[in-house]
Design a protein around this motif. Sequence first.
Motif, short mmCIF file in Angstrom:
data_model
loop_
_atom_site.label_atom_id
_atom_site.label_comp_id
_atom_site.label_asym_id
_atom_site.label_seq_id
_atom_site.Cartn_x
_atom_site.Cartn_y
_atom_site.Cartn_z
N MET A 1 0.84 -1.17 0.00
CA MET A 1 0.00 0.00 0.00
C MET A 1 0.89 1.24 0.00
O MET A 1 1.89 1.28 0.68
CB MET A 1 -0.89 0.00 1.25
N PRO A 23 -7.33 -3.04 0.66
CA PRO A 23 -7.14 -1.61 0.85
C PRO A 23 -7.93 -0.81 -0.18
O PRO A 23 -8.10 -1.24 -1.32
CB PRO A 23 -5.63 -1.40 0.60
N SER A 52 -5.52 -2.29 6.26
CA SER A 52 -4.19 -1.84 5.88
C SER A 52 -3.86 -0.47 6.46
O SER A 52 -2.72 -0.03 6.42
CB SER A 52 -4.08 -1.77 4.36
N ALA A 54 -5.08 2.24 5.12
CA ALA A 54 -5.03 3.16 3.98
C ALA A 54 -5.73 4.48 4.24
O ALA A 54 -5.22 5.54 3.90
CB ALA A 54 -5.62 2.48 2.74
#
Length: 183
Positions: A1, A23, A52, A54
């Motif tokens: 990511m 993500p 994640s 994100a």
Amino acid sequence: MRIIGGQWRGRKLGFPDVDGLRPTGDRIRETLFNWLAPDIRGARCLDLFAGSGALGLEALSRGAGASLLVERDAKAAAQLRANLALLKADQGSLINADALTLLQQGNSATPFDVVFVDPPFQLNLWQAVVDALETGGWLADEAIVYIESGRESAYQVPPNWTLHRDKQAGQVSYRLFYRLHPA
């Protein structure tokens, strides 16, 4: 990511292979944070089902005042903790817990200005999360709530939430709601 904007722009961060963890894609994130640009600086953010990280980490990178990441999977939470440390993100914190259970317990601390709701689609948690956010003291009077769901997912928002932006990408629908304090 990869973080796509702000102070950590271009930083690549790892996340574990966890069932249901996907993500938010770069294009969707770019659109979302363009929508949030006038409101993100200094905001208190809550990233439910962080995965994640994100959304919560991107918010911090773009100047959010604080970001609380909530993730129940132990492997994903450990990676989030490591990523917060790597970025020296002192304004970020993590709770390793089930997001819906946490929401249903209610919030007695300072409410949040921006909330990211992006649960694993197969769990169909949108309605329960929306209800718990509204009734549990989690939202500031004029909070902004981002909801990412499957195109066919159905949920009803409270009457004091207004749809600000709405877009679709493939099978993903993403919406930004503004909450007005109930009269």
